[in-house]
Every structure is written in structure tokens, then in C-alpha cells.
Design a protein around this motif. Sequence first.
Motif, PDB file in Angstrom:
ATOM      1  N   PRO A  91       0.827  -1.212   0.000  1.00 53.06           N
ATOM      2  CA  PRO A  91       0.000   0.000   0.000  1.00 53.06           C
ATOM      3  C   PRO A  91       0.856   1.255   0.000  1.00 53.06           C
ATOM      4  O   PRO A  91       1.954   1.291   0.552  1.00 53.06           O
ATOM      5  CB  PRO A  91      -0.821  -0.125   1.291  1.00 53.06           C
ATOM      6  N   VAL A  92       0.333   2.303  -0.609  1.00 57.02           N
ATOM      7  CA  VAL A  92       1.083   3.553  -0.736  1.00 57.02           C
ATOM      8  C   VAL A  92       1.272   4.219   0.624  1.00 57.02           C
ATOM      9  O   VAL A  92       2.246   4.946   0.827  1.00 57.02           O
ATOM     10  CB  VAL A  92       0.365   4.495  -1.729  1.00 57.02           C
ATOM     11  N   VAL A  93       0.358   3.970   1.565  1.00 58.77           N
ATOM     12  CA  VAL A  93       0.460   4.605   2.882  1.00 58.77           C
ATOM     13  C   VAL A  93       1.757   4.188   3.580  1.00 58.77           C
ATOM     14  O   VAL A  93       2.436   5.020   4.195  1.00 58.77           O
ATOM     15  CB  VAL A  93      -0.773   4.254   3.744  1.00 58.77           C
ATOM     16  N   ILE A  97       4.858   6.890   4.581  1.00 55.61           N
ATOM     17  CA  ILE A  97       5.279   6.973   5.994  1.00 55.61           C
ATOM     18  C   ILE A  97       6.775   6.680   6.120  1.00 55.61           C
ATOM     19  O   ILE A  97       7.487   7.323   6.901  1.00 55.61           O
ATOM     20  CB  ILE A  97       4.448   5.998   6.852  1.00 55.61           C
ATOM     21  N   GLN A  98       7.259   5.703   5.371  1.00 54.03           N
ATOM     22  CA  GLN A  98       8.689   5.385   5.390  1.00 54.03           C
ATOM     23  C   GLN A  98       9.521   6.572   4.910  1.00 54.03           C
ATOM     24  O   GLN A  98      10.534   6.930   5.522  1.00 54.03           O
ATOM     25  CB  GLN A  98       8.958   4.160   4.523  1.00 54.03           C
ATOM     26  N   MET A  99       9.090   7.200   3.814  1.00 56.22           N
ATOM     27  CA  MET A  99       9.808   8.364   3.287  1.00 56.22           C
ATOM     28  C   MET A  99       9.762   9.535   4.271  1.00 56.22           C
ATOM     29  O   MET A  99      10.752  10.248   4.472  1.00 56.22           O
ATOM     30  CB  MET A  99       9.211   8.772   1.950  1.00 56.22           C
ATOM     31  N   LYS A 100       8.607   9.739   4.917  1.00 62.92           N
ATOM     32  CA  LYS A 100       8.480  10.804   5.901  1.00 62.92           C
ATOM     33  C   LYS A 100       9.418  10.545   7.089  1.00 62.92           C
ATOM     34  O   LYS A 100       9.998  11.478   7.657  1.00 62.92           O
ATOM     35  CB  LYS A 100       7.032  10.876   6.393  1.00 62.92           C
ATOM     36  N   GLY A 101       9.603   9.289   7.441  1.00 67.73           N
ATOM     37  CA  GLY A 101      10.532   8.952   8.517  1.00 67.73           C
ATOM     38  C   GLY A 101      11.961   9.334   8.182  1.00 67.73           C
ATOM     39  O   GLY A 101      12.701   9.829   9.047  1.00 67.73           O
ATOM     40  N   TYR A 102      12.375   9.125   6.938  1.00 67.73           N
ATOM     41  CA  TYR A 102      13.719   9.534   6.516  1.00 67.73           C
ATOM     42  C   TYR A 102      13.883  11.054   6.594  1.00 67.73           C
ATOM     43  O   TYR A 102      14.932  11.548   7.016  1.00 67.73           O
ATOM     44  CB  TYR A 102      14.000   9.058   5.090  1.00 67.73           C
ATOM     45  N   MET A 142       1.099  21.154  -8.797  1.00 71.15           N
ATOM     46  CA  MET A 142       0.491  21.219  -7.467  1.00 71.15           C
ATOM     47  C   MET A 142       1.577  21.352  -6.400  1.00 71.15           C
ATOM     48  O   MET A 142       2.424  20.472  -6.268  1.00 71.15           O
ATOM     49  CB  MET A 142      -0.334  19.959  -7.197  1.00 71.15           C
ATOM     50  N   GLY A 143       1.554  22.398  -5.648  1.00 75.32           N
ATOM     51  CA  GLY A 143       2.514  22.573  -4.566  1.00 75.32           C
ATOM     52  C   GLY A 143       1.942  22.078  -3.260  1.00 75.32           C
ATOM     53  O   GLY A 143       1.467  22.864  -2.426  1.00 75.32           O
ATOM     54  N   LYS A 144       1.954  20.781  -3.064  1.00 75.09           N
ATOM     55  CA  LYS A 144       1.340  20.177  -1.889  1.00 75.09           C
ATOM     56  C   LYS A 144       2.392  19.826  -0.839  1.00 75.09           C
ATOM     57  O   LYS A 144       3.556  19.584  -1.152  1.00 75.09           O
ATOM     58  CB  LYS A 144       0.584  18.905  -2.281  1.00 75.09           C
ATOM     59  N   THR A 145       1.935  19.800   0.415  1.00 75.93           N
ATOM     60  CA  THR A 145       2.798  19.330   1.494  1.00 75.93           C
ATOM     61  C   THR A 145       2.816  17.795   1.473  1.00 75.93           C
ATOM     62  O   THR A 145       2.044  17.155   0.750  1.00 75.93           O
ATOM     63  CB  THR A 145       2.275  19.815   2.850  1.00 75.93           C
ATOM     64  N   ILE A 146       3.675  17.215   2.301  1.00 79.25           N
ATOM     65  CA  ILE A 146       3.745  15.749   2.354  1.00 79.25           C
ATOM     66  C   ILE A 146       2.419  15.175   2.824  1.00 79.25           C
ATOM     67  O   ILE A 146       1.931  14.172   2.292  1.00 79.25           O
ATOM     68  CB  ILE A 146       4.898  15.303   3.276  1.00 79.25           C
ATOM     69  N   GLY A 147       1.816  15.806   3.830  1.00 75.83           N
ATOM     70  CA  GLY A 147       0.541  15.318   4.335  1.00 75.83           C
ATOM     71  C   GLY A 147      -0.563  15.384   3.283  1.00 75.83           C
ATOM     72  O   GLY A 147      -1.365  14.448   3.145  1.00 75.83           O
ATOM     73  N   LEU A 149      -0.145  15.438  -0.029  1.00 78.46           N
ATOM     74  CA  LEU A 149       0.181  14.450  -1.059  1.00 78.46           C
ATOM     75  C   LEU A 149      -0.198  13.051  -0.594  1.00 78.46           C
ATOM     76  O   LEU A 149      -0.726  12.241  -1.368  1.00 78.46           O
ATOM     77  CB  LEU A 149       1.672  14.513  -1.382  1.00 78.46           C
ATOM     78  N   HIS A 150       0.055  12.754   0.670  1.00 73.07           N
ATOM     79  CA  HIS A 150      -0.264  11.452   1.237  1.00 73.07           C
ATOM     80  C   HIS A 150      -1.760  11.160   1.095  1.00 73.07           C
ATOM     81  O   HIS A 150      -2.165  10.072   0.650  1.00 73.07           O
ATOM     82  CB  HIS A 150       0.147  11.420   2.710  1.00 73.07           C
ATOM     83  N   ALA A 151      -2.591  12.128   1.462  1.00 71.57           N
ATOM     84  CA  ALA A 151      -4.038  11.949   1.377  1.00 71.57           C
ATOM     85  C   ALA A 151      -4.487  11.756  -0.074  1.00 71.57           C
ATOM     86  O   ALA A 151      -5.354  10.920  -0.370  1.00 71.57           O
ATOM     87  CB  ALA A 151      -4.738  13.157   1.992  1.00 71.57           C
TER      88      ALA A 151
END
Length: 232
Positions: A91-93, A97-102, A142-147, A149-151
Amino acid sequence: MFVVKQPLPAAPAADSAGNVLAEWNAIYDAYNEVACLILGSMTPELHRQFENSSPYEMINKLKAMFEKQARVERFDLIQTFHACKQEEGKPVVAYVIQMKGYVDQLERLGYMLPQDLIVGLILNGLTKDFARFMRNYNMHNMGKTIGELHAMLIEYEKGLPKKAKTPQVMMIKGGKIQKAKKKSLKAKGKGKANGKRNDKQVYISKPKNPKPSAKEHPAKDDTCHHCKEVGH
């Protein structure tokens, strides 16, 4: 909160003004408090090494010891972050999350990445199922934040066609069945040599009146029922 930025000033003369002595004593107490905090957070080995050092000396020596290690850790983490890809079927979620952890680890090491670069790396690591999403995202800039983009990725993933989960399992089962058949054929053909069966049964016909052995044959003088029948 007291911050140590320079060595402890030299003590003023004993006959200095009262306010000068009081100010120096306050700085001295603050330095001792910082030294106790630093020593209290060290391992026993480091504690023995720095127990007679001033807090200013401790900070500089610790920086020299661990700054290089932090640079190496940061370099390895950047490489891992750039090489991270979404696994097929996952799953993409979990991937985001893994990338956000880095990203969070790099920030703790003092390395701040631009938001657009982070988003670009996340998009670059997606599987081919998200190719259309990436085209639309880049097309509309689109200039989106990580959150955000995640959604968006989670919502897009819900519309993807479901993939069959069992083909590989069925193939494995099929392989086992074929293997079992081969074994059974081998068992049936056991004893074959050069493609020919060697398990033929040989039937030997016995004479209706077998010739008796020497022990069973009576002397010539005696009457032999067998000799009479066969003309001996």
C-alpha cells in the motif's frame, strides 16, 4: 537556561567589588550545573574520561568525536532516502510513511530538504500504477505538502483496479501437482531400462510326468511305474 559558549572567566581578585564577586560566583555555579548534567548523561567510560574537564572542554571534545560520525550517518541516510521505492503490491500509505521517517531523521541531523524536492522524490519512487497520478500532478504544478500528497495518493489508490492475489499461489500448487504426477509415473515405471520393461514374468511349463531323480528311481530289477509309462 544557561548556555556555555566560552570558557569560564578567570576569578576576580578577592578585594573586588561585591557585585563583581557575586556575578562570577553565579556563572561558576551555572558552569558546574552544566558539567553535572553532561557527565550524568554519559556512559561510564566517557564519564571517567571527562570528569576533570570543564563543560566548555567537554562540549568541544564531544563535537570533535561525534561530528564526523554524524556526517557519515547523514550521508548514508540521504542515499537510502533517494533510493527508496514503493514495493509492488504494497500500500502507498506504508511507502509515504517510510519516506516521511527519513525526512524526520535528516532534520534531526540538521539537514533540511526543500519541500518540493521531498515531494518529487516521493513521486519518483511510486510504482507504475501511479503513472497517471504523477502526470496530472506535474501538469497542474500542485505545490502540496507531504501530508496533502499522502491523502491524495491514498484516495487515488482506492480507485485502482484490484489485482488478483492468487495466481502465483495457484502456479505453485500446480507445480506440486505436476511433481507428484512425475513421481507416480516414476514409481509405475520402476524397473524399466532403456525404455523397455524388464519385469516380464517368465512361465516355465512343467512336464506332465517329470523324470524322477536318481534317489527316486528304483533299481533296474524292480518294476518302475514311471519306466513303464515312458518306455524306459
